[in-house]
Design a protein around this motif. Structure first.
Motif: not given
Length: 503
Positions: A318-334
């Motif tokens: 769950x953690x790794x898949x979520x990490x991948x999703x965030x890495x590929x979809x995040x609009x920015x890093x803030x």
């Protein structure tokens, strides 16, 4: 001996009290800048307008009908269907507007409730006390709870949603599927990461039950596993498509609709969120750089026998898949707290940390080094909060000395420094020199006899665009019939009153 129940209660009270103490020292009731300021203006606007419209109150609307001279960051508020809309979701705005009878300055202090309930969940899962301290004080969670935002409630809902889906995975009991679906479904009305974590959890279940355990695909497609969440997700899409012409809502409109990114750009954002990436201003503090103990926990997983420990595999996948999703979809890093997109990953990762914590503790040099580094990062973040708040309060105090029916700045630092007064004062920011003609045109249309021009006293702290806008405003005043008096200076601000010659 102290019972575990008393230990849990003591832990909840002490950490919640620590949050309240830090909030008081920082004075979050006065600390409004950037994101928290927009969120507050959205909430107060909805309350003041009796929920008839979610359009943000903007007293200078007649002076700026196209909303090109926003006193706020132009990426946070935008004109949509003749309404000024903030990028933060209506679920958050509406919820807090219901608390309008409470004076708004007290609402940020309610975050201790979310923190207490999150710690309660961790103690319910029998996480060790040092593990809970790492999870709360040594990650992005604690600083996200300091100021006014949707993060606290989102983290709480996603953590409880994850917990119930995990219990459903272990027991196959229908009530856990229902609770997990409802909580995740509610969380997505606050942040879009709720969708990503829900999908990540179900992909982890698919991998374990179908790929590894060879169960029938039809079994995991039982509607109770997805139906309630799907209904809430469909309602979310429907609302956003109707209100904003975008099913993913205002965040998607502001973050994805305005910027184009290459694969390399996205990879840099991913590195910045997870570890660090050098910028012109400063190196970023990513999730695992701030909390390296979680990376150590993941690395320890290679020693585990996952065949006999499906629960650990559930958390890891769950953690790794979520990490991948965030890495590929995040609009920015803030701009700050780069790991905030991974905040909801803390809870599943803490299961892993709790499992291997004794092994990590036995590596004393590594353990104490990581503990010292994490403490240092947390302290530095709090110091930044404190001094930012201190400077903002000084600026706010200084700005109260300037009164005019129309206040014009060339800097978002100054215009945003008026904070919640922007709901009542006519303040605009001419941030680009090409807006000067637009400004004087609207000034003439509205028959303003005078305006007050504010500028940062030290030009070295101004961008080149702000300097150009300032000089363009002064030059344009003459041709438009205004005479600007010599500048007066206070501690940080240079002010000039510009009066029309016919008044």
């Amino acid at each position: 001996m102290i019972s575990s129940k008393n230990q849990s209660l003591s832990l909840i009270i002490s950490i919640s009290a620590l949050l309240l103490l830090i909030q008081f020292l920082i004075r979050v009731d006065l600390f409004y800048i950037s994101d928290p300021l927009i969120k507050w203006i959205q909430v107060v606007s909805l309350w003041n307008q009796n929920w008839t419209t979610e359009s943000i109150l903007f007293p200078a609307k007649d002076m700026d009908p196209l909303f090109l001279m926003s006193p706020l960051n132009e990426n946070f508020v935008f004109l949509h269907k003749e309404q000024l809309i903030g990028q933060y979701p209506i679920g958050f705005t509406f919820l807090y507007s219901l608390l309008g009878l409470i004076q708004h300055q007290y609402l940020p202090y309610l975050n201790f409730i979310y923190l207490a309930l999150l710690i309660l969940l961790m103690t319910k899962n029998k996480f060790q006390i040092p593990v809970i301290l790492f999870a709360i004080l040594g990650t992005v969670i604690f600083p996200l709870l300091i100021d006014f935002s949707e993060n606290g409630l989102f983290i709480l809902l996603s953590a409880y949603g994850y917990y119930f889906l995990f219990k459903a995975f272990e027991t196959e009991r229908s009530k856990y599927w229902v609770f997990g679906n409802i909580l995740f479904g509610l969380s997505l009305w606050l942040r879009l990461e709720g969708i990503l974590l829900f999908i990540a959890v179900h992909l982890a279940i698919f991998s374990i039950e179908v790929v590894t355990n060879k169960k029938s695909v039809w079994k995991i497609l039982h509607p109770i596993r997805y139906s309630i969440f799907s209904l809430l997700l469909f309602s979310f899409f429907l609302w956003n498509a109707y209100r904003y012409s975008d099913p993913l809502g205002t965040r998607h409109l502001t973050n994805f609709g305005r910027f184009e990114k290459t694969i390399l750009d996205q990879f840099q954002i991913f590195l910045s969120i997870v570890f660090t990436f050098p910028k012109k201003e400063i190196w970023t503090l990513g999730f695992f750089l701030q909390s390296p103990i979680y990376l150590m926990a993941i690395l320890h997983m290679k020693k585990m026998d996952f065949k006999n420990k499906p629960s650990l595999r559930f958390h890891l996948l769950s953690s790794i898949i979520f990490l991948f999703f965030v890495g590929t979809t995040s609009p920015n890093d803030g701009l700050t707290l780069n790991g905030r997109y991974l905040a909801s990953m803390v809870f599943p990762l803490t299961y892993l940390l709790n499992e291997v914590f004794k092994d990590i503790q036995n590596q004393k040099l590594k353990y104490y080094s990581v503990m010292a580094w994490t403490a240092l990062c947390s302290i530095l973040i709090l110091i930044v909060f404190y001094f930012s708040s201190k400077e903002l309060k000084k600026l706010k105090t200084e700005l109260t000395n300037f009164q005019s029916n129309l206040i014009v700045t060339t800097s978002e630092v100054l215009s945003g420094g008026f904070t919640l007064d922007l709901i009542e004062k006519q303040v605009i920011c001419v941030r680009k020199d090409f807006l000067v003609h637009y400004f004087y045109y609207n000034l003439k249309q509205n028959n303003f006899p005078e305006f007050l021009l504010l500028n940062l006293k030290k030009e070295t702290s101004m961008s080149e665009e702000e300097i150009d806008s300032y000089h363009a405003l002064l030059n344009g005043s003459i041709s438009n019939g205004y005479e600007c008096k010599p500048a007066s200076e206070s501690a940080k601000i240079k002010s000039q009153k510009c009066i029309h010659k016919n008044f």
